[in-house]
Scaffold this motif. Structure first.
Motif, PDB file in Angstrom:
ATOM      1  N   THR A  54     -64.082  24.139   7.497  1.00 38.71           N
ATOM      2  CA  THR A  54     -63.667  25.532   7.313  1.00 38.71           C
ATOM      3  C   THR A  54     -62.465  25.857   8.188  1.00 38.71           C
ATOM      4  OG1 THR A  54     -65.914  26.223   6.741  1.00 38.71           O
ATOM      5  CG2 THR A  54     -64.416  27.932   7.523  1.00 38.71           C
ATOM      6  N   SER A  55     -62.507  25.359   9.417  1.00 30.58           N
ATOM      7  CA  SER A  55     -61.403  25.593  10.347  1.00 30.58           C
ATOM      8  C   SER A  55     -60.115  24.936   9.869  1.00 30.58           C
ATOM      9  CB  SER A  55     -61.797  25.061  11.730  1.00 30.58           C
ATOM     10  OG  SER A  55     -60.743  25.173  12.643  1.00 30.58           O
ATOM     11  N   LEU A  56     -60.238  23.708   9.361  1.00 28.83           N
ATOM     12  CA  LEU A  56     -59.053  23.005   8.852  1.00 28.83           C
ATOM     13  C   LEU A  56     -58.479  23.728   7.636  1.00 28.83           C
ATOM     14  CD1 LEU A  56     -60.285  19.286   9.080  1.00 28.83           C
ATOM     15  CD2 LEU A  56     -58.757  20.476  10.658  1.00 28.83           C
ATOM     16  N   ASP A  57     -59.370  24.152   6.736  1.00 30.44           N
ATOM     17  CA  ASP A  57     -58.909  24.873   5.546  1.00 30.44           C
ATOM     18  C   ASP A  57     -58.182  26.165   5.928  1.00 30.44           C
ATOM     19  OD1 ASP A  57     -59.943  22.957   3.837  1.00 30.44           O
ATOM     20  OD2 ASP A  57     -61.861  24.004   3.564  1.00 30.44           O
ATOM     21  N   ALA A  58     -58.756  26.885   6.888  1.00 25.72           N
ATOM     22  CA  ALA A  58     -58.160  28.164   7.289  1.00 25.72           C
ATOM     23  C   ALA A  58     -56.779  27.979   7.900  1.00 25.72           C
ATOM     24  CB  ALA A  58     -59.084  28.872   8.278  1.00 25.72           C
ATOM     25  N   ALA A  59     -56.575  26.843   8.547  1.00 28.89           N
ATOM     26  CA  ALA A  59     -55.282  26.578   9.192  1.00 28.89           C
ATOM     27  C   ALA A  59     -54.302  25.870   8.263  1.00 28.89           C
ATOM     28  CB  ALA A  59     -55.497  25.742  10.454  1.00 28.89           C
ATOM     29  N   GLY A  60     -54.739  25.560   7.045  1.00 29.58           N
ATOM     30  CA  GLY A  60     -53.860  24.871   6.111  1.00 29.58           C
ATOM     31  C   GLY A  60     -53.655  23.413   6.438  1.00 29.58           C
ATOM     32  N   ILE A  61     -54.616  22.797   7.137  1.00 28.54           N
ATOM     33  CA  ILE A  61     -54.535  21.379   7.473  1.00 28.54           C
ATOM     34  C   ILE A  61     -55.136  20.566   6.335  1.00 28.54           C
ATOM     35  CG2 ILE A  61     -55.218  19.571   9.102  1.00 28.54           C
ATOM     36  CD1 ILE A  61     -53.417  21.560  10.437  1.00 28.54           C
ATOM     37  N   ALA A  62     -54.366  19.688   5.725  1.00 34.88           N
ATOM     38  CA  ALA A  62     -54.880  18.800   4.685  1.00 34.88           C
ATOM     39  C   ALA A  62     -55.629  17.644   5.351  1.00 34.88           C
ATOM     40  CB  ALA A  62     -53.731  18.270   3.842  1.00 34.88           C
ATOM     41  N   TYR A  63     -56.702  17.194   4.718  1.00 36.08           N
ATOM     42  CA  TYR A  63     -57.478  16.133   5.351  1.00 36.08           C
ATOM     43  C   TYR A  63     -58.191  15.259   4.329  1.00 36.08           C
ATOM     44  CZ  TYR A  63     -61.327  19.469   4.590  1.00 36.08           C
ATOM     45  OH  TYR A  63     -62.223  20.339   4.025  1.00 36.08           O
ATOM     46  N   ARG A  64     -58.371  13.993   4.730  1.00 29.76           N
ATOM     47  CA  ARG A  64     -59.256  13.076   4.041  1.00 29.76           C
ATOM     48  C   ARG A  64     -60.362  12.703   5.019  1.00 29.76           C
ATOM     49  NH1 ARG A  64     -56.347   8.610   0.362  1.00 29.76           N
ATOM     50  NH2 ARG A  64     -58.465   8.620  -0.473  1.00 29.76           N
TER      51      ARG A  64
END
Length: 414
Positions: free
Chosen positions: A54-64
């Motif tokens: 959720t934190s990554l999504d909110a910050a616009g961080i793309a991740y695998r």
């Protein structure tokens, strides 16, 4: 005080709710696409993984994502992670969500991505790392100190080996440290972590060099702080202040500050014999928890080597436990059956301190003997063969030991 280099580039985000600031902290550090590495289920069960997502999504961080890192992390998953990071175009950091095993998995992936060869080359000393992707960690288990250290330890099940690489390239750029994430840790895992962090300090304190008062006070203060917090978290796993203190002790125990000036010229900052001997135990049986092995090996090593530098053991006895040798001229000793010589007084004080340390580990339900870990005398030759490969024929800085010395230490711990 010996010359030293102390390098600690990690930015720490520490406190309640820090986990939920992972994305913003990564963004502020300039990262945009990451590989998220985690373990075998606890971060899923506790909801921590969802919070980080959720934190990554909110910050616009793309991740695998790469899950499945195990205790005593194995090179097979590292190789998988390297290929995954290479396939994910533009990955600019490896993010570890977990404890030392997950962080070491992430570090090894970070070393392997820019390397044109097999990452195991670094661990078997066929190559020296020259570059690495940045690593960030969200710490869930305070123990190894890998969130700020230069070390990375990986197992190779096919070869039956467990080896480490030390390089400043391993030092994470960012560490998210939320003590509340540790409330749900099993007591055994908590205890093993406490043992590990204390051992990290002792490896440096017993380097074989003379004392450095400022560093000695830091080192012994960290041990006392861990020992004071330990019974509190065992009694109340949600004691925030005790958990926070243990988390910070674990970091400072292994980022190098507890060894400044004690480093032996030409060697790593400490002795590290006990860690080397324990690595062979958990390579023998991956179910053996690192801290549990250290709880047995360290006191056995101490009893074997202390006469090489009794002054360091006397300093440890006093600084940590308040134990001093008795004065043979003390009037209170008049009339006792056995004469107390100065040599006997030192022996008794050192032995008492080692006993106190081991009793503390046992009070946390750590093992006292290797037999409790399922190790037998028949296993010792195999342990020594691994030690020969990883440490050589002679090793240690507090006292130079041979493989036959190691045999005696293993045998005394059975």
């Amino acid at each position: 005080m010996n010359d030293f280099n102390f390098y600690s580039p990690t930015r720490f985000v520490f406190g309640r709710g820090a986990c939920d600031r992972t994305g913003s902290a990564l963004s502020e550090a300039g990262f945009a696409r990451v590989l998220l590495v985690y373990g075998q289920g606890s971060v899923v069960r506790t909801g921590t993984l969802d919070r980080v997502r959720t934190s990554l999504d909110a910050a616009g961080i793309a991740y695998r994502e790469l899950g499945g890192a195990r205790p005593n992390p194995e090179v097979g998953l590292v190789r998988t992670g390297i290929e995954l990071a290479r396939d994910a175009e533009g990955v600019d950091a490896i993010v570890a969500l977990g404890g030392g095993s997950v962080i070491d998995t992430a570090k090894a992936i970070a070393l392997g991505v820019p390397y044109d060869g097999d990452v195991w080359d670094f661990f078997c000393k066929r190559a020296v790392p020259a570059a690495a992707l940045p690593v960030a960690s969200v710490l869930t288990i305070p123990a190894s100190g890998s969130e700020a250290s230069d070390s990375c330890v990986i197992s190779n099940d096919e070869l039956g080996m467990k080896c480490g690489v030390n390089t400043d390239l391993n030092r994470p750029a960012l560490a998210i440290m939320d003590p509340e994430l540790t409330f749900t840790l099993p007591s055994y895992q908590t205890a093993a972590g406490i043992t590990d962090m204390i051992s990290h300090v002792m490896e440096r304190f017993f380097s074989g060099e003379k004392g450095v008062p400022v560093t000695d006070h830091i080192a012994c203060g960290l041990i006392r702080a861990a020992m004071e917090a330990a019974p509190r978290v065992m009694a109340d796993p949600a004691d925030y202040d005790a958990r926070a203190n243990l988390m910070w002790v674990g970091t400072l125990a292994h980022n190098g500050i507890a060894g400044c000036g004690l480093n032996v010229p030409g060697a790593r900052d400490g002795d590290w014999t006990c860690h080397g001997m324990e690595h062979e135990l958990s390579a023998l049986d991956t179910r053996i928890t690192h801290g549990a092995g250290l709880a047995v090996i360290f006191p056995a090593w101490m009893r074997y080597v202390w006469t090489a530098h009794p002054e360091r053991f006397l300093a440890f006895a006093y600084e940590v436990f308040g134990i001093e040798p008795v004065d043979p001229a003390d009037d209170d000793l008049v009339g006792i059956d056995e004469e107390i010589t100065p040599e006997r007084a030192v022996h008794d004080a050192v032995t008492c301190a080692i006993d106190e340390l081991q009793d503390f580990f046992v009070s946390l339900d750590m093992p006292r003997t290797l037999g409790e870990l399922g190790v037998t005398e028949a296993d010792i030759d195999r342990l020594l063969e691994g030690l020969r490969v990883t440490r050589g024929e002679r090793f240690g800085t507090f006292r130079k030991l041979t493989l036959e010395d190691a045999r005696a230490i293993y045998r005394s711990a059975l």
